[in-house]
Motif scaffolding. Structure first.
Motif, PDB file in Angstrom:
ATOM      1  N   UNK A   4       0.864  -1.186   0.000  1.00 33.05           N
ATOM      2  CA  UNK A   4       0.000   0.000   0.000  1.00 33.05           C
ATOM      3  C   UNK A   4       0.906   1.243   0.000  1.00 33.05           C
ATOM      4  N   UNK A   5       0.615   2.212  -0.875  1.00 32.06           N
ATOM      5  CA  UNK A   5       1.407   3.448  -0.855  1.00 32.06           C
ATOM      6  C   UNK A   5       0.480   4.622  -0.591  1.00 32.06           C
ATOM      7  N   UNK A   6       1.095   5.785  -0.339  1.00 31.03           N
ATOM      8  CA  UNK A   6       0.261   6.945  -0.009  1.00 31.03           C
ATOM      9  C   UNK A   6      -0.470   7.488  -1.244  1.00 31.03           C
ATOM     10  N   UNK A   7       0.031   7.153  -2.455  1.00 30.32           N
ATOM     11  CA  UNK A   7      -0.539   7.766  -3.663  1.00 30.32           C
ATOM     12  C   UNK A   7      -1.810   7.075  -4.141  1.00 30.32           C
ATOM     13  N   UNK A   8      -1.783   5.745  -4.147  1.00 24.71           N
ATOM     14  CA  UNK A   8      -2.910   4.989  -4.701  1.00 24.71           C
ATOM     15  C   UNK A   8      -3.770   4.411  -3.580  1.00 24.71           C
ATOM     16  N   UNK A   9      -5.080   4.219  -3.896  1.00 24.81           N
ATOM     17  CA  UNK A   9      -5.984   3.688  -2.867  1.00 24.81           C
ATOM     18  C   UNK A   9      -5.625   2.251  -2.520  1.00 24.81           C
ATOM     19  N   UNK A  10      -5.090   1.514  -3.528  1.00 25.28           N
ATOM     20  CA  UNK A  10      -4.772   0.097  -3.312  1.00 25.28           C
ATOM     21  C   UNK A  10      -3.341  -0.165  -3.764  1.00 25.28           C
ATOM     22  N   UNK A  11      -2.718  -1.276  -3.324  1.00 23.19           N
ATOM     23  CA  UNK A  11      -1.396  -1.614  -3.871  1.00 23.19           C
ATOM     24  C   UNK A  11      -1.502  -1.715  -5.402  1.00 23.19           C
ATOM     25  N   UNK A  12      -0.433  -1.284  -6.087  1.00 19.28           N
ATOM     26  CA  UNK A  12      -0.481  -1.242  -7.566  1.00 19.28           C
ATOM     27  C   UNK A  12      -0.736  -2.603  -8.190  1.00 19.28           C
ATOM     28  N   UNK A  13      -0.341  -3.677  -7.482  1.00 25.44           N
ATOM     29  CA  UNK A  13      -0.520  -5.029  -8.017  1.00 25.44           C
ATOM     30  C   UNK A  13      -2.007  -5.290  -8.331  1.00 25.44           C
ATOM     31  N   UNK A  14      -2.881  -4.619  -7.578  1.00 27.91           N
ATOM     32  CA  UNK A  14      -4.315  -4.837  -7.813  1.00 27.91           C
ATOM     33  C   UNK A  14      -4.750  -4.395  -9.200  1.00 27.91           C
ATOM     34  N   UNK A  15      -3.987  -3.475  -9.783  1.00 30.86           N
ATOM     35  CA  UNK A  15      -4.374  -3.030 -11.133  1.00 30.86           C
ATOM     36  C   UNK A  15      -4.172  -4.158 -12.154  1.00 30.86           C
TER      37      UNK A  15
END
Ligand SMILES: Cc1cc2nc3c(=O)[nH]c(=O)nc-3n(C[C@H](O)[C@H](O)[C@H](O)COP(=O)(O)OP(=O)(O)OC[C@H]3O[C@@H](n4cnc5c(N)ncnc54)[C@H](O)[C@@H]3O)c2cc1C
Length: 476
Positions: A115-126
């Protein structure tokens, strides 16, 4: 006897490739007093830093990049290259300014899972989003890159990763820029297989592997291209600034007996019986071929009278204006984060597109040097029609203070308003360029077009565009 219009990187490269094929005599015609087009470096010899007004770094990866490296090697510039290696902060750390703070973009597999501060979810979810999302309801010819990314990878990725990236590439709006032009491979995968990841997997199992471009195989085997690969360069520049590149190219052209005319504006082009008449500063010169490496709207003015429909097609490629503000502070440690810099998503509605931390990327003799890129697609919305350089500087410094907490007064600044400097590859660009080239061929005009307007904005793209144009002419 070809005449090349425009002494930017693309025009100089076209003349280089012509002269390499022993096509002589070649003349380059440049309206201004200097060569290089948007490539302009201003070193401060006393203090030992450089302000770049235009491009500052070149990408070393891919076939087009190998072509540039082969050219640099041929120009004897291999020892002038300043690479940024993969472990360097400027290679690893890229930031986004959103919601009143800077966020570091994930740059490793571990980062993508977290989880990062920029995206709502971890990028892997994309990735899972792409696997689950249906393909577009109908087969598409093209669409805005924002819509494509949002459909495949989610709105967060489109808003906070792709939109600022498009600001960084072409100072443009991802909601207008063509996915077919900038991400054709990914777009085709969705259209063919129903998803990008599915396309990658199925394509690697059943698809035909694209064989490397024949004409670029030699470039990929050049010593410099191999060195860049072995050492894992992330990006690179040249000692003394990127303007060394067009200077060395021009020197090589003189060696190869190419005539270079500066302060020589092409005012009109006429065509008859397979010949072209080029009006240069009021004097007419006849030639059997013209290569235009001019911005498309400038070429439009030259052909307007004889070929208004070609002029209309050329003008349909829009351009945007960017203000470039270089600032130098005497203190060396003003930045809290070491990074390449940061980009700003358009949804933040700020006048700045991004800031490059030049002194983090390259040695600036213990000074802090930054470049603020401003305006682009939104230049007139933020600055009106005729902004003063003073207002632009004030705005840039205000944002450096807000975002980077820099309170100091810079020792030196430079502000340039680069009018209509970057072409916009809006939806339909590929078809638009095809129509322009088809018109020229159908009408048997002794004219070819290359440069940033048509084949891509990066330094690598404009050089390859010149090379391909020369190759297609000399094959006929
Ligand atoms: C601010 C900025 C930052 C950039 N940063 C990067 C970067 O970091 N990395 C990267 O890879 N790329 C970058 N680019 C893109 C890259 O610099 C350009 O795409 C490239 O330099 C364009 O080269 P060109 O020869 O196609 O066109 P230009 O540089 O536009 O050259 C065209 C030439 O034609 C001349 N001309 C115009 N009209 C006439 C006429 N009638 N007669 C004769 N001559 C004429 C002009 O004076 C000019 O010299 C950047 C661009 C800008 C503007």
């Amino acid at each position: 006897m070809p005449i090349v219009l425009g002494g930017g990187l693309s025009g100089l490269s076209a003349a280089y490739y012509l002269s390499k094929r022993y096509i002589q005599p070649v003349t380059v015609v440049e309206a201004s007093k200097r060569l290089g087009g948007w490539v302009k470096s201003e070193p401060d010899p006393e203090k030992g830093f450089i302000f770049e007004a235009g491009p500052r770094t070149i990408r070393p990866k891919g076939p087009a990049a190998a072509n540039t490296l082969e050219l640099l090697e041929d120009l004897g510039l291999e020892n002038e290259i300043q690479p940024i290696y993969p472990h360097h902060p400027a290679a690893r750390v890229r930031m986004i300014y959103a919601r009143n703070r800077l966020h570091v973009l994930p740059s490793s597999l571990g980062g993508v899972m977290k989880q990062t501060s920029l995206f709502k979810e971890p990028l892997i979810n994309s990735v899972f989003h792409d696997l689950k999302a249906p393909r577009s309801s109908q087969l598409l010819d093209d669409e805005p890159i924002y819509d494509f990314v949002s459909r495949r990878f989610g709105n967060d990725v489109a808003q906070y990763a792709i939109s600022p990236m498009i600001c960084g590439i072409c100072a443009g709006d991802a909601k207008e820029i063509s996915v077919r032009f900038l991400m054709n491979d990914l777009f085709e995968k969705e259209q063919k297989y129903g998803g990008v990841i599915k396309g990658m997997l199925l394509g690697s199992l059943f698809g035909k592997r694209k064989s490397p471009d024949e004409s670029l195989k030699k470039a990929q085997n050049s010593n410099l291209a191999k060195r860049a690969k072995e050492e894992g360069w992330s990006i690179y520049s040249l000692k003394g600034g990127l303007e060394q590149f067009p200077r060395a190219l021009a020197g090589k052209l003189v060696e190869n007996n190419v005539e270079i005319k500066t302060n020589a504006e092409c005012k009109k082009l006429k065509f008859y019986n397979d010949r072209a008449v080029v009006n240069i500063s009021g004097n007419e010169h006849e030639t059997d071929h013209v290569i235009s490496a001019l911005p498309s709207h400038k070429l439009a003015n030259l052909v307007q009278q004889e070929h208004p429909s070609l002029a209309c097609m050329l003008r349909s490629i829009p351009y945007v204006t960017v203000a470039v503000v270089n600032v130098q502070y005497d203190l060396c440690d003003l930045l809290e984060d070491e990074a390449f810099g940061f980009l700003v998503p358009p949804s933040e509605n700020l006048p700045i597109l991004g800031v490059i931390f030049d002194s983090c990327c390259f040695n600036m003799n213990r000074k802090t040097v930054l470049t603020v890129m401003m305006g682009g697609r939104w230049f007139h919305e933020h600055f009106g029609l005729k902004p003063s350089t003073k207002d632009i500087l004030k705005t840039a410094l205000k944002h450096l203070k807000n975002i980077l907490k820099i309170e100091e007064t810079p020792s030196k600044t430079a502000v340039r308003i680069l009018e209509d400097c970057i072409p916009q590859y809006t939806v339909g660009h590929t078809a638009r360029v095809e129509n322009i080239r088809n018109y020229i061929e159908r009408n048997g005009l002794p004219l070819a077009v290359c440069g940033a307007a048509y084949d891509g904005v990066g330094v690598n793209d404009v050089i390859l565009s010149a090379r391909r144009t020369v190759e297609s002419l000399t094959q006929c």
